[in-house]
Write a protein that holds these residues in place. Sequence first.
Motif, PDB file in Angstrom:
ATOM      1  N   THR A  95       0.832  -1.205   0.000  1.00  0.00           N
ATOM      2  CA  THR A  95       0.000   0.000   0.000  1.00  0.00           C
ATOM      3  C   THR A  95       0.866   1.255   0.000  1.00  0.00           C
ATOM      4  OG1 THR A  95      -1.806  -1.141   1.130  1.00  0.00           O
ATOM      5  CG2 THR A  95      -1.785   1.272   1.276  1.00  0.00           C
ATOM      6  N   ARG A  96       1.877   1.289   0.850  1.00  0.00           N
ATOM      7  CA  ARG A  96       2.783   2.453   0.875  1.00  0.00           C
ATOM      8  C   ARG A  96       3.498   2.623  -0.468  1.00  0.00           C
ATOM      9  NH1 ARG A  96       4.031   0.103   5.798  1.00  0.00           N
ATOM     10  NH2 ARG A  96       6.041  -0.631   5.007  1.00  0.00           N
ATOM     11  N   GLU A  97       3.937   1.509  -1.046  1.00  0.00           N
ATOM     12  CA  GLU A  97       4.628   1.560  -2.339  1.00  0.00           C
ATOM     13  C   GLU A  97       3.707   2.114  -3.417  1.00  0.00           C
ATOM     14  OE1 GLU A  97       7.763   1.202  -4.992  1.00  0.00           O
ATOM     15  OE2 GLU A  97       7.843   0.950  -2.819  1.00  0.00           O
ATOM     16  N   ALA A  98       2.480   1.602  -3.481  1.00  0.00           N
ATOM     17  CA  ALA A  98       1.521   2.064  -4.491  1.00  0.00           C
ATOM     18  C   ALA A  98       1.188   3.542  -4.291  1.00  0.00           C
ATOM     19  CB  ALA A  98       0.264   1.206  -4.446  1.00  0.00           C
ATOM     20  N   GLN A  99       0.973   3.937  -3.053  1.00  0.00           N
ATOM     21  CA  GLN A  99       0.652   5.337  -2.785  1.00  0.00           C
ATOM     22  C   GLN A  99       1.824   6.255  -3.130  1.00  0.00           C
ATOM     23  OE1 GLN A  99      -0.586   4.883   1.326  1.00  0.00           O
ATOM     24  NE2 GLN A  99      -2.752   4.921   0.740  1.00  0.00           N
ATOM     25  N   SER A 100       3.036   5.814  -2.836  1.00  0.00           N
ATOM     26  CA  SER A 100       4.205   6.656  -3.120  1.00  0.00           C
ATOM     27  C   SER A 100       4.408   6.854  -4.621  1.00  0.00           C
ATOM     28  CB  SER A 100       5.471   6.059  -2.496  1.00  0.00           C
ATOM     29  OG  SER A 100       5.934   4.940  -3.239  1.00  0.00           O
ATOM     30  N   ARG A 101       3.870   5.964  -5.417  1.00  0.00           N
ATOM     31  CA  ARG A 101       3.975   6.064  -6.874  1.00  0.00           C
ATOM     32  C   ARG A 101       2.708   6.628  -7.515  1.00  0.00           C
ATOM     33  NH1 ARG A 101       7.205   1.103  -9.446  1.00  0.00           N
ATOM     34  NH2 ARG A 101       8.669   0.622  -7.779  1.00  0.00           N
ATOM     35  N   ALA A 102       1.775   7.073  -6.689  1.00  0.00           N
ATOM     36  CA  ALA A 102       0.498   7.633  -7.152  1.00  0.00           C
ATOM     37  C   ALA A 102      -0.292   6.627  -7.992  1.00  0.00           C
ATOM     38  CB  ALA A 102       0.714   8.940  -7.915  1.00  0.00           C
ATOM     39  N   MET A 103      -0.244   5.373  -7.588  1.00  0.00           N
ATOM     40  CA  MET A 103      -1.012   4.331  -8.267  1.00  0.00           C
ATOM     41  C   MET A 103      -2.447   4.355  -7.758  1.00  0.00           C
ATOM     42  SD  MET A 103       1.734   1.229  -8.131  1.00  0.00           S
ATOM     43  CE  MET A 103       3.130   1.195  -9.229  1.00  0.00           C
ATOM     44  N   GLY A 104      -3.373   3.941  -8.618  1.00  0.00           N
ATOM     45  CA  GLY A 104      -4.782   3.997  -8.265  1.00  0.00           C
ATOM     46  C   GLY A 104      -5.315   2.803  -7.503  1.00  0.00           C
ATOM     47  N   ALA A 105      -4.585   1.690  -7.509  1.00  0.00           N
ATOM     48  CA  ALA A 105      -5.109   0.483  -6.867  1.00  0.00           C
ATOM     49  C   ALA A 105      -4.005  -0.564  -6.744  1.00  0.00           C
ATOM     50  CB  ALA A 105      -6.267  -0.100  -7.682  1.00  0.00           C
ATOM     51  N   ILE A 106      -4.343  -1.601  -6.013  1.00  0.00           N
ATOM     52  CA  ILE A 106      -3.513  -2.806  -5.937  1.00  0.00           C
ATOM     53  C   ILE A 106      -4.392  -3.963  -6.394  1.00  0.00           C
ATOM     54  CG2 ILE A 106      -2.223  -4.381  -4.445  1.00  0.00           C
ATOM     55  CD1 ILE A 106      -1.825  -1.998  -2.514  1.00  0.00           C
ATOM     56  N   PHE A 107      -3.880  -4.761  -7.303  1.00  0.00           N
ATOM     57  CA  PHE A 107      -4.593  -5.944  -7.781  1.00  0.00           C
ATOM     58  C   PHE A 107      -3.808  -7.190  -7.430  1.00  0.00           C
ATOM     59  CE2 PHE A 107      -6.575  -2.739 -10.394  1.00  0.00           C
ATOM     60  CZ  PHE A 107      -7.857  -3.213 -10.632  1.00  0.00           C
ATOM     61  N   LEU A 108      -4.514  -8.291  -7.303  1.00  0.00           N
ATOM     62  CA  LEU A 108      -3.890  -9.599  -7.105  1.00  0.00           C
ATOM     63  C   LEU A 108      -4.880 -10.677  -7.487  1.00  0.00           C
ATOM     64  CD1 LEU A 108      -5.257 -10.857  -4.287  1.00  0.00           C
ATOM     65  CD2 LEU A 108      -3.687  -9.243  -3.246  1.00  0.00           C
ATOM     66  N   ASP A 109      -4.357 -11.860  -7.752  1.00  0.00           N
ATOM     67  CA  ASP A 109      -5.190 -13.035  -7.984  1.00  0.00           C
ATOM     68  C   ASP A 109      -5.092 -13.872  -6.714  1.00  0.00           C
ATOM     69  OD1 ASP A 109      -5.772 -12.358 -10.686  1.00  0.00           O
ATOM     70  OD2 ASP A 109      -3.816 -13.115 -11.278  1.00  0.00           O
ATOM     71  N   ALA A 110      -6.231 -14.122  -6.074  1.00  0.00           N
ATOM     72  CA  ALA A 110      -6.232 -14.820  -4.789  1.00  0.00           C
ATOM     73  C   ALA A 110      -6.736 -16.242  -4.928  1.00  0.00           C
ATOM     74  CB  ALA A 110      -7.094 -14.077  -3.775  1.00  0.00           C
ATOM     75  N   ARG A 111      -6.080 -17.134  -4.234  1.00  0.00           N
ATOM     76  CA  ARG A 111      -6.620 -18.486  -4.107  1.00  0.00           C
ATOM     77  C   ARG A 111      -7.874 -18.401  -3.249  1.00  0.00           C
ATOM     78  NH1 ARG A 111      -1.592 -22.593  -3.487  1.00  0.00           N
ATOM     79  NH2 ARG A 111      -0.315 -21.667  -5.124  1.00  0.00           N
ATOM     80  N   GLN A 112      -8.808 -19.304  -3.486  1.00  0.00           N
ATOM     81  CA  GLN A 112     -10.086 -19.276  -2.783  1.00  0.00           C
ATOM     82  C   GLN A 112      -9.911 -19.221  -1.265  1.00  0.00           C
ATOM     83  OE1 GLN A 112     -12.905 -19.012  -4.625  1.00  0.00           O
ATOM     84  NE2 GLN A 112     -14.014 -18.660  -2.744  1.00  0.00           N
ATOM     85  N   GLU A 113      -8.984 -20.010  -0.737  1.00  0.00           N
ATOM     86  CA  GLU A 113      -8.805 -20.060   0.716  1.00  0.00           C
ATOM     87  C   GLU A 113      -8.168 -18.791   1.289  1.00  0.00           C
ATOM     88  OE1 GLU A 113      -5.317 -22.361  -1.138  1.00  0.00           O
ATOM     89  OE2 GLU A 113      -7.461 -22.246  -1.478  1.00  0.00           O
ATOM     90  N   ALA A 114      -7.575 -17.944   0.435  1.00  0.00           N
ATOM     91  CA  ALA A 114      -6.942 -16.709   0.903  1.00  0.00           C
ATOM     92  C   ALA A 114      -7.873 -15.501   0.825  1.00  0.00           C
ATOM     93  CB  ALA A 114      -5.681 -16.433   0.097  1.00  0.00           C
ATOM     94  N   ILE A 115      -9.014 -15.643   0.177  1.00  0.00           N
ATOM     95  CA  ILE A 115      -9.924 -14.508   0.010  1.00  0.00           C
ATOM     96  C   ILE A 115     -10.331 -13.883   1.348  1.00  0.00           C
ATOM     97  CG2 ILE A 115     -12.241 -13.843  -0.783  1.00  0.00           C
ATOM     98  CD1 ILE A 115     -11.730 -15.640  -3.238  1.00  0.00           C
ATOM     99  N   PRO A 116     -10.681 -14.648   2.373  1.00  0.00           N
ATOM    100  CA  PRO A 116     -11.026 -14.005   3.660  1.00  0.00           C
ATOM    101  C   PRO A 116      -9.895 -13.137   4.225  1.00  0.00           C
ATOM    102  CG  PRO A 116     -11.775 -16.270   3.659  1.00  0.00           C
ATOM    103  CD  PRO A 116     -10.915 -16.092   2.435  1.00  0.00           C
ATOM    104  N   PHE A 117      -8.650 -13.581   4.072  1.00  0.00           N
ATOM    105  CA  PHE A 117      -7.511 -12.776   4.522  1.00  0.00           C
ATOM    106  C   PHE A 117      -7.483 -11.436   3.804  1.00  0.00           C
ATOM    107  CE2 PHE A 117      -3.167 -11.428   3.412  1.00  0.00           C
ATOM    108  CZ  PHE A 117      -2.720 -11.046   4.673  1.00  0.00           C
TER     109      PHE A 117
END
Length: 137
Positions: A95-117
């Motif tokens: 989050t800090r890295e993305a904000q420092s670069r003025a990025m609009g979002a963070i994306f990732l592909d999550a495994r089903q069991e990691a979605i709650p995290f």
Amino acid sequence: MLTRTLRPDEWPGAYPLIAQLRTLSREAFLTSVQIQTLNGYMLVGAFNDRALVGVMGCRPVHTLARGFHLHIDDLVVDEQCRRAGIGKALLEFATREAQSRAMGAIFLDARQEAIPFYTRHDFIPHTSPSMKKPLTS
């Protein structure tokens, strides 16, 4: 807890953690990281008392559909250290890295069991499904 970008001489030490998430050889891992860094990929480590206990691979991306964003390719915390805030610390680094670069979002592909995290850490499901076309069998 210290989170920071790993130096190339530290990449081999990240392999045992990545191997808990991905099935690939040490050689393939190191080659892939080296190639990906040419496009801005970073391997980030989480340290607890100098021991590497978590690893995250992420990269800057700019697309028409998503704009300028950070993409997390891999996030893994040592099985013996889970539920100790290490994954949260890695996401905070992202989050800090993305904000420092003025990025609009963070994306990732999550495994089903990691979605709650991820939902506990303010990630929301994205409406665009991930598709794949294998080119080799």
